[in-house]
Each structure stands twice: as C-alpha cells, then as structure tokens.
Design an enzyme around this catalytic site. Sequence first.
Site, PDB file in Angstrom:
ATOM      1  N   HIS A 118       0.869  -1.179   0.000  1.00  0.00           N
ATOM      2  CA  HIS A 118       0.000   0.000   0.000  1.00  0.00           C
ATOM      3  C   HIS A 118       0.909   1.234   0.000  1.00  0.00           C
ATOM      4  O   HIS A 118       2.032   1.182   0.506  1.00  0.00           O
ATOM      5  CB  HIS A 118      -0.828  -0.055   1.293  1.00  0.00           C
ATOM      6  CG  HIS A 118      -1.902   0.955   1.409  1.00  0.00           C
ATOM      7  ND1 HIS A 118      -1.670   2.243   1.816  1.00  0.00           N
ATOM      8  CD2 HIS A 118      -3.238   0.873   1.193  1.00  0.00           C
ATOM      9  CE1 HIS A 118      -2.810   2.904   1.847  1.00  0.00           C
ATOM     10  NE2 HIS A 118      -3.785   2.097   1.470  1.00  0.00           N
ATOM     11  N   ASP A 191       3.114  -4.590   7.943  1.00  0.00           N
ATOM     12  CA  ASP A 191       1.884  -3.809   7.831  1.00  0.00           C
ATOM     13  C   ASP A 191       0.718  -4.797   7.962  1.00  0.00           C
ATOM     14  O   ASP A 191       0.448  -5.583   7.042  1.00  0.00           O
ATOM     15  CB  ASP A 191       1.876  -3.102   6.462  1.00  0.00           C
ATOM     16  CG  ASP A 191       0.537  -2.458   6.150  1.00  0.00           C
ATOM     17  OD1 ASP A 191      -0.428  -2.649   6.920  1.00  0.00           O
ATOM     18  OD2 ASP A 191       0.448  -1.785   5.106  1.00  0.00           O
ATOM     19  N   GLN A 194      -4.476  -5.358   6.846  1.00  0.00           N
ATOM     20  CA  GLN A 194      -5.471  -6.255   6.236  1.00  0.00           C
ATOM     21  C   GLN A 194      -5.448  -7.666   6.808  1.00  0.00           C
ATOM     22  O   GLN A 194      -6.146  -8.541   6.308  1.00  0.00           O
ATOM     23  CB  GLN A 194      -5.253  -6.318   4.714  1.00  0.00           C
ATOM     24  CG  GLN A 194      -5.449  -4.986   4.011  1.00  0.00           C
ATOM     25  CD  GLN A 194      -6.904  -4.519   3.993  1.00  0.00           C
ATOM     26  OE1 GLN A 194      -7.826  -5.299   4.248  1.00  0.00           O
ATOM     27  NE2 GLN A 194      -7.113  -3.248   3.704  1.00  0.00           N
ATOM     28  N   LYS A 217     -10.465  -1.161  10.702  1.00  0.00           N
ATOM     29  CA  LYS A 217     -10.594  -2.318   9.809  1.00  0.00           C
ATOM     30  C   LYS A 217     -10.881  -3.589  10.601  1.00  0.00           C
ATOM     31  O   LYS A 217     -10.936  -4.682  10.047  1.00  0.00           O
ATOM     32  CB  LYS A 217      -9.305  -2.495   9.000  1.00  0.00           C
ATOM     33  CG  LYS A 217      -9.074  -1.369   7.982  1.00  0.00           C
ATOM     34  CD  LYS A 217      -7.956  -1.707   7.048  1.00  0.00           C
ATOM     35  CE  LYS A 217      -7.398  -0.532   6.308  1.00  0.00           C
ATOM     36  NZ  LYS A 217      -8.255  -0.026   5.241  1.00  0.00           N
ATOM     37  N   CYS A 355      -4.893   2.505  -3.585  1.00  0.00           N
ATOM     38  CA  CYS A 355      -3.624   3.005  -3.007  1.00  0.00           C
ATOM     39  C   CYS A 355      -2.482   2.015  -3.219  1.00  0.00           C
ATOM     40  O   CYS A 355      -1.596   1.880  -2.363  1.00  0.00           O
ATOM     41  CB  CYS A 355      -3.765   3.340  -1.530  1.00  0.00           C
ATOM     42  SG  CYS A 355      -5.043   4.545  -1.195  1.00  0.00           S
TER      43      CYS A 355
HETATM   44  N1  C6P Z   1      -6.395   0.354   2.924  1.00  0.00           N
HETATM   45  C1  C6P Z   1      -8.262  -0.006   1.413  1.00  0.00           C
HETATM   46  O1  C6P Z   1      -9.363   0.257   0.953  1.00  0.00           O
HETATM   47  P1  C6P Z   1      -5.207   3.490   7.295  1.00  0.00           P
HETATM   48  O2  C6P Z   1      -5.818   4.304   6.192  1.00  0.00           O
HETATM   49  O3  C6P Z   1      -4.086   4.211   7.979  1.00  0.00           O
HETATM   50  O4  C6P Z   1      -6.202   2.926   8.232  1.00  0.00           O
HETATM   51  O5  C6P Z   1      -4.583   2.201   6.577  1.00  0.00           O
HETATM   52  C2  C6P Z   1      -3.663   2.329   5.542  1.00  0.00           C
HETATM   53  C3  C6P Z   1      -3.380   1.001   4.933  1.00  0.00           C
HETATM   54  C4  C6P Z   1      -2.118   0.453   5.072  1.00  0.00           C
HETATM   55  N2  C6P Z   1      -1.810  -0.765   4.606  1.00  0.00           N
HETATM   56  C5  C6P Z   1      -2.724  -1.511   3.972  1.00  0.00           C
HETATM   57  C6  C6P Z   1      -2.347  -2.869   3.495  1.00  0.00           C
HETATM   58  C7  C6P Z   1      -4.021  -1.009   3.786  1.00  0.00           C
HETATM   59  O6  C6P Z   1      -4.919  -1.760   3.156  1.00  0.00           O
HETATM   60  C8  C6P Z   1      -4.350   0.279   4.255  1.00  0.00           C
HETATM   61  C9  C6P Z   1      -5.704   0.882   4.009  1.00  0.00           C
HETATM   62  C10 C6P Z   1      -7.742   0.785   2.598  1.00  0.00           C
HETATM   63  O7  C6P Z   1      -7.558  -0.913   0.951  1.00  0.00           O
HETATM   64  C11 C6P Z   1      -7.853   2.262   2.346  1.00  0.00           C
HETATM   65  S1  C6P Z   1      -6.790   2.807   1.066  1.00  0.00           S
END
Ligand code: C6P
Length: 397
Positions: A118, A191, A194, A217, A355
Amino acid sequence: MDIRSQFPILSQSVYKHPLVYLDNAATTQKPVSVIETLTEYYKTLNSNIHRGAHYLAAQATEQYESVRRQVQKFINARHHHEIVFTRGTTESINLVASSFCKRFLKEDDEVIVSGMEHHSDIVPWQLAGARLRVIPFSDEGVLDLEAYKNLFNEKTRIVAVNHVSNTLGTINPVKELVEIAHAHNVPILIDGAQSISHIKVDVQELGCDFYCFSGHKMYGPMGVGVMYGREELLNEIPPYQGGGEMIKDVTFDLTTYNELPFKFEAGTPSVGDVLGLGSAIRFMEEIGIEQIHATEDDLLHYAAEQMKEIDGMRFIGTAPNKTSVISFLIGESHPYDVGTLLDKLGIAVRTGHHCTQPIMERFGIPGTVRASFAVYNTREEVDLFINALKRIAPMLM
Ligand code: C6P
C-alpha cells in the site's frame, strides 16, 4: 451470538435495494457494543488522561491503559509498553519510518519493500530518504522469495512488507520473510492493516520487530491504530512527535523523554476511540478468529466459484493462500463503471487502484473492482452480488 443483528447500519436500503456492504477492506462496520462504548465514554467518562487529579481522569486513564493490555494479549506482545496507540496504520508506519531512519539510515541506504505494498508502506520510507528495493511477485500474486533473498546487501537497513495485500488478498509468508531478514541482521516491519481482522496474529511467533494496524478495519472506530515495536528497538529510536506526555523534563536547553510507550504518544490521544478498540477486540474474541476466518473463507470460495462462470471475468490476485478479498475486472470495461452499476443495485464495492498503484502498473491495468467480505456477510448477500454481476456484465462487454 447473532452477529448480523449487532450491525444496525446493514439493515438499510439504498436505491430501494437492500444494502450489500462488500467494502470491508476499506473499513468494517461497527457493532452496537463499539458504538455504545463511544457514546458511554462521552456521556460518563470524558476527560484527559494521565494528567488530571480527579475521579474521571483516573477512571479514563485506567480504562485506556487496560485496552493497552488487551491489545498486548490480542497480538501476544511480550510487554504492554510495546503497544503504542496511533491514529492508524498510516501513522504507525510513518512513526517507524521517521524515527527508525533518523537513527539508523545513512545516505544511499536501502529499505526492502514488496511490489504489493500500500502507498502507506512506500511513501513514508521515501520521505525518510531511503532507497527502495522491491520484492517482485508472480502473476498469481505470490512473492518471489528467491528474489527477496538477493535484495539484501550491506546497505539494507530494514524490510517493510504487508501481512496481507489489500488489493490481491495474498497472505504473505511473514514468518519466512522475518527469518530471512533476521539471518541478514536486518529488522522487519509488518503492515498488518489487512490481516488483523482475518487471521491470528502472534507477534512473538512471527518474530517481527514492528507490527502496525488500524482499529477501523477490525470493527473498531476510525482514528485509532497500533504500532507494536520490540522493546529494544523502541528504546533505540527517537520520539516521532514532540509535545505533552512524551517528556520527562523540559528546559530551554535540554529535554529528556518519557519511558515507553509514552515517549511515542505526544499530545492528547483519542481516548474514546481507544476504548472503542477495546470493545472491538472483545467482539472479535467472542466470535473467535478461527470462526471469523472460516466464515469469510466460505464466502470467498462461494463467490469466486460463481464469478468464474461469468463471461469476461478476470481475477487479479489468485494466490492459494488468501483472505476474503476478490479483485476483478469484466472484459475491458473500466472498474469505475462496474462499481457504479453495482452501487445502483445496492452493492457497495471499492474501485480504483486501492492506493497500490505499483500493482496496477505490474498488471498494466487502470484499477480493479474489489469485493471484500467480513464476518457479518452472508451467502444470501453473495447471491445478490452474483445476480447483479450477471445483470451488468452483458451491458459492459
Ligand atoms: N487500505 C483499502 O481500501 P489506514 O488508512 O491508515 O487505516 O490504513 C492504511 C493502509 C495500510 N496498509 C494496507 C495494506 C491497507 O490496506 C491500508 C488501508 C484501505 O484498501 C484504504 S486505502
């Protein structure tokens, strides 16, 4: 527990169709218990923590710190002071990238990331001045471990990879990735944005040095996340932000920093959201992560099998080890068109590059349509989704 009834938001109609919410990888919905924790906090407990000499502040502080211990147990960290509350995965990774690189990165030094990261696990390292080396992946969406081994050299400072890809759904072999990094004496950040709501995470078992995730999430509120870091490394790296709470003593000549984890928690935290995260963990633990995974896996296969039968269906990401994420395209149609038509039938999915622009470049596509399942989704909802796809696919071919 009747899971579905815990989520009032799901029992509404959109455009005269029952809402089918399949955008769970973007954010999950919140159970009543989490919503009630938030309202109760603001009705009965709101106060600033770690500071006040009064009853409410003491109660709020105790509850905030008890969630830290809950998170410690949830991911099996060795110490509760290894749990740092942030605003989310993005802030957690920015914290590590900024502080770690300030301490350890020299000119021309390298950070290894994967090709399926991401943007949150790419840009912070670039901002910190690192040169990125990238682990490639196969057409199915499986990391090339041999290529990974060859990326290490004397300039490698840290590895940063996701546990699960938000676009491909691939569950990466984190334990192996950790072992390889450590064999080169290189620390590794995972990270977990997910993975945290889908599979068991045990940071001691995995052996990783940092693990980052977001509350929103995993059925918790937006505005709260976690950065787990190994104590020795957290003690080595400097604070991320300066301000209240993160200090021991301040003078105009010299400031000394607070102990872990407060050194990394500058300013007033989002106390109510942290308590909401505690409720979300209780919700997940009541069901059990194995049960959550089994329910989602059933939906994944039930949906994928039927989608295969639709003319023009192209799956992006078919790794054997996956969470409940299906990225797809229909023929040459634009993902946005598919998403818009699904929306008009009450089906909420995400479209675009998610992203992860380097993944789109790797496949030479503008984006994908992404359906992602959570524990409250049902086979009946999958049927509605499949019927909608069958209806719109001929219009797009
Ligand atoms: N992915 C998606 O629709 P935040 O926004 O800080 O909670 O998470 C960022 C982030 C970082 N790593 C991974 C693997 C992610 O999937 C995400 C967030 C969302 O896939 C919003 S772009």
